[in-house]
Design a protein around this motif. Structure first.
Motif, PDB file in Angstrom:
ATOM      1  N   THR A 111       1.889  -6.355  -2.918  1.00  0.00           N
ATOM      2  CA  THR A 111       1.862  -5.615  -4.179  1.00  0.00           C
ATOM      3  C   THR A 111       0.593  -4.786  -4.348  1.00  0.00           C
ATOM      4  N   THR A 112      -0.479  -5.142  -3.625  1.00  0.00           N
ATOM      5  CA  THR A 112      -1.726  -4.386  -3.787  1.00  0.00           C
ATOM      6  C   THR A 112      -2.297  -3.867  -2.467  1.00  0.00           C
ATOM      7  N   GLY A 113      -1.574  -4.068  -1.364  1.00  0.00           N
ATOM      8  CA  GLY A 113      -2.089  -3.582  -0.083  1.00  0.00           C
ATOM      9  C   GLY A 113      -1.237  -4.033   1.081  1.00  0.00           C
ATOM     10  N   THR A 114      -1.618  -3.555   2.270  1.00  0.00           N
ATOM     11  CA  THR A 114      -0.900  -3.886   3.494  1.00  0.00           C
ATOM     12  C   THR A 114      -1.895  -4.361   4.545  1.00  0.00           C
ATOM     13  N   LEU A 115      -1.588  -5.492   5.150  1.00  0.00           N
ATOM     14  CA  LEU A 115      -2.413  -6.045   6.223  1.00  0.00           C
ATOM     15  C   LEU A 115      -1.785  -5.642   7.548  1.00  0.00           C
ATOM     16  N   ILE A 116      -2.573  -5.022   8.451  1.00  0.00           N
ATOM     17  CA  ILE A 116      -2.046  -4.452   9.687  1.00  0.00           C
ATOM     18  C   ILE A 116      -2.785  -5.022  10.893  1.00  0.00           C
ATOM     19  N   PHE A 117      -2.022  -5.530  11.833  1.00  0.00           N
ATOM     20  CA  PHE A 117      -2.566  -5.958  13.121  1.00  0.00           C
ATOM     21  C   PHE A 117      -2.079  -4.964  14.167  1.00  0.00           C
ATOM     22  N   ASP A 118      -3.008  -4.178  14.715  1.00  0.00           N
ATOM     23  CA  ASP A 118      -2.685  -3.184  15.732  1.00  0.00           C
ATOM     24  C   ASP A 118      -3.448  -3.555  16.996  1.00  0.00           C
ATOM     25  N   GLU A 119      -2.752  -4.187  17.921  1.00  0.00           N
ATOM     26  CA  GLU A 119      -3.390  -4.678  19.139  1.00  0.00           C
ATOM     27  C   GLU A 119      -3.979  -3.553  19.985  1.00  0.00           C
ATOM     28  N   LEU A 120      -3.418  -2.357  19.890  1.00  0.00           N
ATOM     29  CA  LEU A 120      -3.864  -1.246  20.714  1.00  0.00           C
ATOM     30  C   LEU A 120      -5.020  -0.479  20.097  1.00  0.00           C
ATOM     31  N   SER A 121      -5.577  -1.021  19.038  1.00  0.00           N
ATOM     32  CA  SER A 121      -6.766  -0.435  18.422  1.00  0.00           C
ATOM     33  C   SER A 121      -7.929  -1.401  18.639  1.00  0.00           C
ATOM     34  N   PRO A 122      -8.568  -1.350  19.808  1.00  0.00           N
ATOM     35  CA  PRO A 122      -9.557  -2.372  20.161  1.00  0.00           C
ATOM     36  C   PRO A 122     -10.749  -2.441  19.221  1.00  0.00           C
ATOM     37  N   THR A 155      -2.035   0.759  -4.845  1.00  0.00           N
ATOM     38  CA  THR A 155      -0.957   0.346  -5.730  1.00  0.00           C
ATOM     39  C   THR A 155      -0.560   1.553  -6.573  1.00  0.00           C
ATOM     40  N   PHE A 156       0.246   1.325  -7.593  1.00  0.00           N
ATOM     41  CA  PHE A 156       0.717   2.428  -8.438  1.00  0.00           C
ATOM     42  C   PHE A 156       0.223   2.274  -9.873  1.00  0.00           C
ATOM     43  N   ASP A 157       0.002   3.416 -10.482  1.00  0.00           N
ATOM     44  CA  ASP A 157      -0.220   3.484 -11.926  1.00  0.00           C
ATOM     45  C   ASP A 157       0.979   4.227 -12.505  1.00  0.00           C
ATOM     46  N   ARG A 158       1.749   3.516 -13.314  1.00  0.00           N
ATOM     47  CA  ARG A 158       2.944   4.150 -13.865  1.00  0.00           C
ATOM     48  C   ARG A 158       2.580   4.959 -15.114  1.00  0.00           C
ATOM     49  N   GLN A 159       2.975   6.225 -15.076  1.00  0.00           N
ATOM     50  CA  GLN A 159       2.773   7.119 -16.206  1.00  0.00           C
ATOM     51  C   GLN A 159       4.114   7.746 -16.563  1.00  0.00           C
ATOM     52  N   GLY A 160       4.758   7.154 -17.530  1.00  0.00           N
ATOM     53  CA  GLY A 160       6.088   7.605 -17.899  1.00  0.00           C
ATOM     54  C   GLY A 160       7.079   7.310 -16.783  1.00  0.00           C
ATOM     55  N   ASP A 161       7.727   8.376 -16.300  1.00  0.00           N
ATOM     56  CA  ASP A 161       8.695   8.219 -15.211  1.00  0.00           C
ATOM     57  C   ASP A 161       8.056   8.337 -13.836  1.00  0.00           C
ATOM     58  N   TYR A 162       6.732   8.505 -13.793  1.00  0.00           N
ATOM     59  CA  TYR A 162       6.057   8.757 -12.525  1.00  0.00           C
ATOM     60  C   TYR A 162       5.229   7.550 -12.085  1.00  0.00           C
ATOM     61  N   PHE A 163       5.137   7.404 -10.752  1.00  0.00           N
ATOM     62  CA  PHE A 163       4.325   6.351 -10.151  1.00  0.00           C
ATOM     63  C   PHE A 163       3.223   7.025  -9.337  1.00  0.00           C
ATOM     64  N   LEU A 164       1.991   6.907  -9.791  1.00  0.00           N
ATOM     65  CA  LEU A 164       0.878   7.596  -9.151  1.00  0.00           C
ATOM     66  C   LEU A 164       0.052   6.616  -8.325  1.00  0.00           C
ATOM     67  N   PRO A 165      -0.161   6.893  -7.024  1.00  0.00           N
ATOM     68  CA  PRO A 165      -0.975   6.003  -6.185  1.00  0.00           C
ATOM     69  C   PRO A 165      -2.406   5.913  -6.691  1.00  0.00           C
ATOM     70  N   ILE A 166      -2.941   4.692  -6.727  1.00  0.00           N
ATOM     71  CA  ILE A 166      -4.329   4.489  -7.145  1.00  0.00           C
ATOM     72  C   ILE A 166      -4.983   3.429  -6.262  1.00  0.00           C
ATOM     73  N   ASP A 167      -6.312   3.365  -6.355  1.00  0.00           N
ATOM     74  CA  ASP A 167      -7.100   2.330  -5.670  1.00  0.00           C
ATOM     75  C   ASP A 167      -6.850   2.318  -4.166  1.00  0.00           C
ATOM     76  N   GLN A 168      -6.691   3.481  -3.571  1.00  0.00           N
ATOM     77  CA  GLN A 168      -6.420   3.550  -2.134  1.00  0.00           C
ATOM     78  C   GLN A 168      -7.716   3.537  -1.326  1.00  0.00           C
ATOM     79  N   LYS A 169      -7.765   2.663  -0.359  1.00  0.00           N
ATOM     80  CA  LYS A 169      -8.894   2.614   0.568  1.00  0.00           C
ATOM     81  C   LYS A 169      -8.498   1.766   1.775  1.00  0.00           C
ATOM     82  N   THR A 170      -9.199   1.966   2.876  1.00  0.00           N
ATOM     83  CA  THR A 170      -8.940   1.200   4.098  1.00  0.00           C
ATOM     84  C   THR A 170     -10.169   0.366   4.432  1.00  0.00           C
TER      85      THR A 170
END
Length: 335
Positions: A239-250, A260-275
């Motif tokens: 619900t708040t992120g994705t955990l990724i295991f990529d073996e080919l990325s040493p 995640t999303f911030d809902r504004q009316g009928d729209y879902f706006l991406p927020i808090d994005q970082k890696t």
């Protein structure tokens, strides 16, 4: 005290067991067995093994009763595992077997029972469960860093190696199933699989598999050994992120992509994005497998990620997926 080891099978994977046990301070490589003299010679020469102290033979029967053998490492086609492991346990040897333990859950259960009754260690090489990124990934997931897990996905593709004894499902899927189970601390209750065959009759080269867990979580796995786009990637989205295991990325095998999303009316706006790159200690998982096997023998204790119970659970899932594959995607309950 060193454990005397015999390695049965020195193909693409087996040679690495010979390498590790020949250099491990708690082990003594006693013998290497393979029906191919060419492979034996290649193994000996590649790792500089001394054939004066290590016996290289094409005939397992010639050394089965050597008193200096304490354990055998079985890296042969899965169809041969049951008979070889049964014989090894009968002779009092500890056993380290390549995955899968067998192709039949009932045989897995029987081998597990035999090992426990004889007080021998039965250890199965579920290599990815010894990978530091997988271990750390479990910690990250269980800390709640991605929120509530929603679904999982994985891709395991490359141009070969193509197996003649089992499909891409049996060859490749066990790794991702093991990781999903380990991260979720759960087991699938239902599965589905569809496949396509191109190269050899009745051996699927492409498989799409679905794992359905008790809480409704689903994981989707793409498997193919006829694809130059090599991928070894697995993820769980929450619900708040994705955990990724990529073996080919040493340099960054484990990452956490937040958002995640911030809902504004009928729209879902991406927020808090970082890696976020999750620090992972570098190491060779197979060496850890060998080390843990020797430790299990020395302490007479099972190691759950590699014991017969875990191996049986994985084969039960594969067996159900294989039934679904034969029935063109019918949902099958894991028994």
């Amino acid at each position: 005290m060193q454990t005397g080891i015999a390695v049965l099978g020195v193909g693409r994977w087996g040679v690495h067991f010979a390498r590790h046990f020949s250099s491990h301070p708690a082990a003594r490589l006693v013998a290497v067995v393979d029906p191919s003299r060419e492979k034996l010679d290649s193994c000996r020469d590649k790792f500089g093994l001394d054939d004066r102290s290590i016996e290289f033979t094409t005939d397992w029967n010639s050394l089965r009763d050597r008193p200096d053998i304490d354990a055998v490492v079985i890296v042969t086609p899965a169809i041969t595992h049951y008979s070889l492991i049964t014989e090894a346990l009968d002779r009092g040897y500890h056993v380290l077997a390549e995955k899968p333990l067998t192709l039949d859950p009932r045989e897995c259960e029987e081998l597990t029972r035999q090992a426990r009754e004889r007080g021998r260690i039965l250890f199965v090489d579920h290599t990815y469960l010894f990978h530091e990124a997988v271990r750390e990934g479990r910690n990250v997931l269980q800390s709640g860093s991605i929120g509530q897990p929603r679904y999982g996905y994985a891709t395991r593709s490359h141009l070969g190696p193509v197996r003649q004894d089992v499909s891409a499902l049996w060859d490749l899927a066990i790794h991702d199933i093991a990781i999903f189970n380990h991260w979720l601390d759960s087991r699938p209750v239902r599965v589905q699989a569809r496949g396509i065959t191109w190269l050899q009759p009745n051996i699927a080269d492409l498989v799409q598999a679905t794992l359905i867990y008790p809480d409704g979580f689903e994981a989707y796995i793409h498997l193919c050994w006829l694809n130059p786009d090599k991928q070894r990637r697995l993820a769980i989205a929450g619900t708040t992120g994705t955990l990724i295991f990529d073996e080919l990325s040493p340099e960054a095998p484990l990452t956490l992509q937040k958002g995640t999303f911030d809902r504004q009316g009928d729209y879902f706006l991406p927020i808090d994005q970082k890696t976020e790159i999750i620090p992972v200690t570098k190491g060779e998982p197979l060496r850890e497998v060998c080390d843990r096997f020797l430790h299990s023998i020395a302490t007479n204790t099972e190691f759950p990620p590699a014991n017969g119970t875990t191996a049986t659970e994985l084969v039960k899932v594969l067996h159900a997926l294989d039934r679904s594959l034969a029935l063109q995607g019918e949902t099958i309950t894991v028994e």
